[in-house]
Write an enzyme that holds these catalytic residues in place. Sequence first.
Site: not given
Ligand SMILES: *Cc1c(COP(=O)(O)O)cnc(C)c1O
Length: 385
Positions: A49, A200
């Site tokens: 882990r 992202k």
């Molecule tokens: C998408 C996003 C998150 C969360 O990311 P996930 O991987 O979808 O959980 C957190 N903060 C911001 C600013 C985002 O745009």
Amino acid sequence: MHDETRLIRAGAKQPLKARTVGPAVQKGSTVLLPNAEALYDHSRQTYGREGLAAQRALEEGLCALEAARRTFLYPSGLAAVTGAMLALLRAGDEVLVVDSIYRPTRRFCDHLLARYGVNVRYYDPLASAEEVMALCTPATRLIAMESPGSLTFEMQDVPAIARLARAQGIATLMDNTWGAGLTFRPLTHGVDVSVQALTKYVGGHSDVFMGSAAVSDAGLAAQLEAGQLHMGWAVTGEDAYQMLRGLRTLPTRMARHEANGLEVARWLEARPEVLEVIHPALPGARGHDLWARDFTGACGLFAFVLQPAPEAAVHAFLDALKLFGLGFSWGGFESLAIHCHPQLGEREHLARFDGPLIRLHVGLEASGDLVDDLAAGFAAFEAHG
Ligand SMILES: *Cc1c(COP(=O)(O)O)cnc(C)c1O
């Protein structure tokens, strides 16, 4: 030995055959130890882990990106924000959160943090550093920032807030998903914990969830490490490998997202259907001065305000788009669009927008094709006007 035993042992001792460019993707929950004493030797890794070769390689890459001493991986961006907050806060503490925070983070604060006795207050994203500090009480333990803000793109004076907070012994955390650790490096601006949704821009292909929290301070690193241990967060080697692959091309992709995004933004500025383009890197736009002072670049995510129109016209605009997908998330190679107002209801300090707010993620397509797509959207919008 019998077949059952032979087949369980076969091949288990194969060493790595050759060095490859990427790390080995080790699959393992169990880690084999060399002798009995090593089983309880806490200076060594005793369980999968904690992460294996690919996770370690990704952590190292992210430390290089963020100018961090330690980076911790979480199974999503949201888990990184919430995991870091849980690791730093305790009952009776107070946290100041920027009102323009990513909405699921707000949900976590209002429900989970509140349930565990942490007081949460939201501050105006346009407040000066001094105004933010004036809200602090002796119980304030953490200031959680996001700049530009989610959906509405308010810019904060992050270095000033970080400096004043540190002088009072208050920790700061920034969700830096927009800057991706590349166009803004929170730790070098005095922020204590730099969090981003790797999902992202680092991932960049809309196919893997992951988040990271990067720190320079050894004490904070120990707190985050303990938090991760207690909560049991882990990411797989395959996912870490995919993220590392994205990291290799992050600067190249970001430069193209920025250039494409600005071309689309400038085109939108000249459209009669558009009242305002909200893009921090656009000269004259809200927040541009702080962006120009603190950031070295932009990404492909921004918003614009349409002329006042009924909801049906806004839907007609979005439904006419063929290249811009309708979907949440962003940072992938593809363009996306959403309308924002349904998500802004809980905000206490919402700026004025004189028409419907649309968020675009400009991907890596040719900008001329994207502009043609938006023009078709505006034709449908006008038809409903
Ligand atoms: C998408 C996003 C998150 C969360 O990311 P996930 O991987 O979808 O959980 C957190 N903060 C911001 C600013 C985002 O745009």
